[in-house]
Scaffold this motif. Structure first.
Motif, mmCIF file in Angstrom:
data_model
loop_
_atom_site.group_PDB
_atom_site.id
_atom_site.type_symbol
_atom_site.label_atom_id
_atom_site.label_comp_id
_atom_site.label_asym_id
_atom_site.label_seq_id
_atom_site.Cartn_x
_atom_site.Cartn_y
_atom_site.Cartn_z
ATOM 1 N N LYS A 16 34.887 29.236 43.304
ATOM 2 C CA LYS A 16 34.826 30.489 44.059
ATOM 3 C C LYS A 16 36.234 30.956 44.442
ATOM 4 C CE LYS A 16 30.469 31.423 44.223
ATOM 5 N NZ LYS A 16 29.986 32.604 43.527
ATOM 6 N N GLN A 17 36.447 32.262 44.370
ATOM 7 C CA GLN A 17 37.711 32.882 44.751
ATOM 8 C C GLN A 17 37.504 33.723 45.998
ATOM 9 O OE1 GLN A 17 38.189 35.185 41.154
ATOM 10 N NE2 GLN A 17 39.770 33.836 40.358
ATOM 11 N N SER A 68 37.595 34.426 37.015
ATOM 12 C CA SER A 68 37.408 35.677 37.758
ATOM 13 C C SER A 68 36.142 36.400 37.320
ATOM 14 C CB SER A 68 38.622 36.590 37.588
ATOM 15 O OG SER A 68 39.743 36.054 38.239
ATOM 16 N N ASN A 71 33.199 34.613 38.732
ATOM 17 C CA ASN A 71 33.047 34.943 40.157
ATOM 18 C C ASN A 71 32.361 36.287 40.342
ATOM 19 O OD1 ASN A 71 34.502 33.383 42.593
ATOM 20 N ND2 ASN A 71 35.404 32.782 40.641
#
Length: 146
Positions: A16-17, A68, A71
């Motif tokens: 997770k970002q 990305s 995510n």
């Protein structure tokens, strides 16, 4: 094997970002457009880095892009790679940018299929400098298949 499963089988992990200053991925219609993702490998092609080191830097960019996209979209499944822009930090004399950016394309071909959803358009350009001194920066466009 699905793209998500292929990526995981290759040892790519997804995490997770936290949201940042800019969006790492935006959606318009059925397209996912990524921001540029830079390599952790620093340096300049044609001066202190070899083509093989540059390919590894471009592969790093691909892994970051995939994280990305994961995510944002929740999976790599159901996507088609449309376009890459590869920016290579290189000397004026260096003319092998296309070979460097192959490091990114090769990984996407392996995950999405070279003759299928991974077959993409691409530009590979030389730049005098890239933010933070990174060797490579790549941005991508994916299609969400309906």
């Amino acid at each position: 094997m699905t793209p998500q499963a292929k990526a995981e089988a290759l040892g790519i992990t997804f995490s997770k970002q936290a949201p940042g200053y800019l969006a790492m991925v935006v959606r318009t219609g059925n397209l996912l457009i990524t921001s540029g993702h830079v390599s952790d490998i620093k340096g300049k092609l044609g001066a202190d880095l070899s083509v093989e080191q540059g390919k590894e830097a471009a592969r790093e960019c691909a892994v970051k892009i995939l994280n990305s996209v994961w995510n944002f979209h929740g999976s790599l499944d159901g996507l088609r790679v449309l376009k890459l822009l590869g920016c290579v930090n290189s000397t004026l004399e260096f003319d092998q940018q296309h070979l460097v950016v192959n490091g990114c394309s090769d990984l996407l071909h392996e995950i999405f299929g070279k003759d299928g959803d991974g077959y993409h358009a691409r530009s590979a350009l030389g730049f005098a400098q890239i933010p933070t001194g990174s060797a490579v920066e790549v941005e991508a466009i994916f299609e969400i298949k309906e």
